[in-house]
Design a protein around this motif. Structure first.
Motif, short mmCIF file in Angstrom:
data_model
loop_
_atom_site.label_atom_id
_atom_site.label_comp_id
_atom_site.label_asym_id
_atom_site.label_seq_id
_atom_site.Cartn_x
_atom_site.Cartn_y
_atom_site.Cartn_z
N PHE B 308 0.85 -1.19 0.00
CA PHE B 308 0.00 0.00 0.00
C PHE B 308 0.89 1.24 0.00
O PHE B 308 1.88 1.27 0.73
N GLY B 310 0.51 4.04 1.29
CA GLY B 310 0.63 4.57 2.66
C GLY B 310 0.54 6.07 2.76
O GLY B 310 0.29 6.63 3.81
N GLU B 311 0.77 6.76 1.67
CA GLU B 311 0.66 8.22 1.61
C GLU B 311 0.47 8.59 0.14
O GLU B 311 0.57 7.73 -0.73
N PRO B 340 -15.77 3.72 -3.17
CA PRO B 340 -16.38 3.92 -1.84
C PRO B 340 -17.21 5.20 -1.72
O PRO B 340 -18.28 5.18 -1.13
N VAL B 386 -6.52 3.30 -5.67
CA VAL B 386 -7.64 3.04 -4.76
C VAL B 386 -8.06 4.35 -4.11
O VAL B 386 -7.30 5.33 -4.11
N GLU B 387 -9.26 4.37 -3.60
CA GLU B 387 -9.71 5.51 -2.80
C GLU B 387 -9.59 5.12 -1.34
O GLU B 387 -10.17 4.11 -0.92
N ASP B 388 -8.87 5.90 -0.58
CA ASP B 388 -8.68 5.61 0.84
C ASP B 388 -9.65 6.50 1.61
O ASP B 388 -9.36 7.66 1.89
N ASP B 389 -10.81 5.95 1.94
CA ASP B 389 -11.84 6.78 2.61
C ASP B 389 -11.94 6.48 4.10
O ASP B 389 -12.99 6.67 4.70
N ARG B 390 -10.85 6.04 4.68
CA ARG B 390 -10.87 5.80 6.13
C ARG B 390 -11.19 7.10 6.86
O ARG B 390 -10.62 8.15 6.52
N LEU B 393 -8.12 9.18 8.92
CA LEU B 393 -6.81 8.77 8.44
C LEU B 393 -6.72 8.72 6.92
O LEU B 393 -5.64 8.67 6.36
#
Lengths: 270, 418
Positions: B308, B310-311, B340, B386-390, B393
């Motif tokens: 991943f 990661g940033e 998402p 990917v979309e990081d929708d956490r 974070l």
């Protein structure tokens, strides 16, 4: 030459400050191998060097050097087999003593050192010859207090002293990190020359990727108290600074891939 | 040396005051490169304040001229003092001078902001300035298919991996490798292909992608476990950049532009743009090595398989993105993950990263532009976006600054269309 098996060390066990610095290290270093240890801050690389030097005793595991099981040997006893150069260029020499006197102390490592005259003409000539190999012009300043020298000159002499009696293992703990860039490059070149010429087995901790690529025969990368990469043989031959930077990036990314990522991002990979 | 830039509707003027010598030549080059990067391809050097011009300075002028010409732009020197004119004439570089142009420019009205890209087609998107150019390609949807159809995390049936030819007309992404047999099992990884150029990241721990470029009779081929592909010319190119807010544009905005431009509910898009930051994953280990009884998708085991970012990574570089997106129901056998933040959208996108190079303005062609890109430098990374929708974070979407988005309406078929 050096065999490390299942070595562990935890500092402040059972407290909130507990640090599992070494988590079961296995490492074999062949006779004449020059290996660099790289790693993130807190990865355990200096702890491993100190464990070999005997600065502390490990919790579990064994250490074998030149056929001797040294796991329980105290630091001073290991010094008969191990030469060390520290990061601080002022740590390996006595500032008030002359260059020659410092060297004579090094030539008697592991032997009784009395109060008699130490410097014969023959010894002085031998010292001058060896110091000439540093190409720093110090052979004409043998009587000068070593404290009057620059950090780079002093570290070069420390390196010479640590290898004078051809130790079974040379430990270099970020030994160029405190020097200015020009002196650091000069000491790095000297290190390679001495280790190669004397066919020394050496373990060097460094933060310099350039040094890690240019100097050693083998590159070991540590992270969280484990060895996570070991570049040797053909793999070592083609490694570049960028490859090491990628390796650092890889372990950092792995840390960032936590369970929240797995829960929320992974479905997009389904 | 002091540099002052003034943007006119048709050019950017850079006024240089002081000495253009070895000490300042690199500073001057950096300024002109920044201008080209920001889309100003018609550059003029107002040399009225220049006090000295050395050979190093002339070299920087020639370099700027070359770099502007590479993007179909121009670089001229205006309002030059006599000694500058004489120096350039004696050096044989007087073609850089545009003395008449400089005289006219003095009479121009007050400077204006750079021309905004006109929005077209009745569609406006917040945050973007766009130019939409039809490409003359077929307006009928291209047939798009899902080949291989590997169910992610299941054991890969190597015998079921299909060969996919990746010629100049085909646009594709997925998981594949040029290898066969055991090599296939050990090296499967993400790939993308545009204009006969294929970049793939072997899933063997490699950090840098490898690539295949079709030339002459050679057509790249991969064995694919899973691939989305479409063949045919694209219908439009959308040139985009942020509006006055200056905020980078995310992939959702760009795909929205592709949907609006094509008027279709399913699109293939190829984006070539300066990166603000990419968010993505890549196979760290070939999925061909997944054992029948393993559970690779469980944490933490999944970290052995996937890496991943990661940033937000690769800011300032250039991304070549292939994306397939749809807002309609998919036919049987076609699988695209949901986005998402837009549950009605399904998007699959891969990005290859290259060192930055400026793109010409206007309606550039897709295949030649991509072929030039591969001829210039090797790809440095390849990611499945990917979309990081956490919550809190999350890194959000991949984002871009300016570039081109070629798009085509597509229609998915349940056939595999190898």
């Amino acid at each position: 030459m050096l065999k490390i098996r299942s070595l562990t060390k935890t500092f402040f066990p059972g407290t909130p400050n507990e640090v599992r610095a070494l988590r079961g290290i296995d490492l074999d270093l062949a006779d004449g191998c020059f290996a660099a240890i790289i790693g993130t801050n807190g990865s355990g690389k200096s702890t491993l060097l100190n464990a070999v030097a005997g600065t502390f005793l490990p919790d579990t595991g064994t250490l074998e050097l030149d056929g001797h099981t040294i796991t329980d040997w105290p630091e001073h006893r290991r010094a008969t087999l191990v030469g060390r150069v520290f990061q601080n260029p002022f740590a390996g020499t006595a500032a008030e003593m002359s260059i020659a006197e410092n060297i004579v102390l090094a030539t008697r490592r592991g032997q009784p050192r009395g109060l008699g005259f130490a410097l014969s003409h023959k010894t002085r000539d031998e010292i001058a010859d060896r110091i000439r190999s540093l190409k720093m012009g110090l052979e004409d300043r043998l009587e000068n207090p070593i404290g009057t020298l620059s950090g780079g000159q002093r570290q070069a002499l420390t390196l010479l002293m640590a290898t004078w009696l051809r130790p079974k293992l040379l430990l270099l703990d970020e030994h160029t990190a405190a020097l200015d860039p020009k002196s650091a490059a000069q000491v790095a070149v000297l290190t390679k020359e001495i280790v190669t010429r004397e066919k020394l087995t050496a373990l060097m901790v460094t933060h310099s990727m350039q040094q890690a690529v240019q100097l050693p025969d083998r590159i070991i990368m540590m992270h969280h108290g484990n060895i996570v990469e070991d570049y040797s043989g053909e793999r070592r031959a083609r490694v570049r600074t960028d490859d090491l930077m990628h390796a650092f990036d890889r372990v950092r990314r792995r840390d960032l891939f936590d369970s929240t990522v797995a829960e929320t991002v992974l479905p997009q990979y389904a | 040396m002091k540099l002052t830039t003034t943007a006119y509707p048709d050019r950017l003027e850079i006024k240089a005051e002081g000495r253009l010598d070895a000490a300042w030549a690199e500073h001057f080059l950096e300024a002109t490169r920044r201008a080209v990067r920001e889309g100003h391809h018609q550059l003029r050097l107002d040399a009225s304040g220049l006090e000295y011009l050395s050979s190093a300075g002339i070299r920087s002028l020639l370099q700027t001229h070359r770099e502007a010409a590479a993007v179909q732009g121009s670089f001229k020197i205006i309002r030059a003092a006599d000694f500058i004119v004489q120096t350039l004439r004696m050096s044989g570089f007087d073609s850089l001078l545009a003395l008449d142009e400089g005289a006219v420019a003095t009479d121009n009205p007050a400077p204006k902001a750079p021309a905004k890209h006109a929005k077209a087609g009745g569609w406006t998107a917040p945050g973007m300035d766009v130019e939409i150019h039809p490409l003359g390609g077929a307006s009928a949807p291209l047939r798009a298919a899902n080949l291989g159809r590997w169910q992610t995390w299941s054991r890969v049936n190597l015998a079921a991996c299909r060969e996919l030819e990746l010629g100049a007309e085909r646009t594709a992404l997925g998981i594949g490798t040029p290898g066969q047999g055991d090599d296939l099992a050990a090296h499967l990884g993400d790939f993308l292909s545009v204009g006969g150029c294929t970049a793939y990241l072997p899933g063997d721990g490699s950090e840098a992608p490898d690539y295949l470029v079709g030339t002459g009779q050679f057509v790249p081929k991969l064995r694919v476990a899973d691939a989305l592909h479409a063949t045919g010319p694209f219908s439009h190119v959308v040139r985009f950049q942020p509006d006055d807010s200056g905020s980078a544009l995310n992939i959702e905005q760009l795909l929205d532009a592709a949907f609006a431009t094509t008027g279709a509910r399913s699109v293939a898009a190829v984006i070539l743009a300066e990166i603000d930051g990419l968010v993505g994953m890549a196979w760290a280990k070939s999925p061909g090595l997944i054992a029948a009884d393993s559970k690779p998708a469980e944490f933490p085991a999944v970290r052995e398989w996937l890496s991943f970012s990661g940033e937000r990574v690769h800011g300032g570089d250039l991304a070549l993105v292939v994306a397939f997106a749809t807002t309609e129901a998919l036919p049987q056998g076609v699988s695209i993950p949901a986005l998402p933040s837009r549950k009605d959208w399904r998007v699959h996108a891969h990005a290859a990263v290259f060192p930055f190079r400026p793109l010409p303005n206007g309606p550039i062609e897709m295949a030649p532009t991509v072929q030039q890109l591969f001829a210039g430098a090797a790809p440095q990374a390849l990611l499945h976006l990917v979309e990081d929708d956490r919550p809190a974070l999350g890194l959000g979407h991949s984002a871009f600054i300016r570039g081109a988005c070629w798009c085509a309406p597509i229609q998915f078929t349940s056939e595999e269309l190898s």
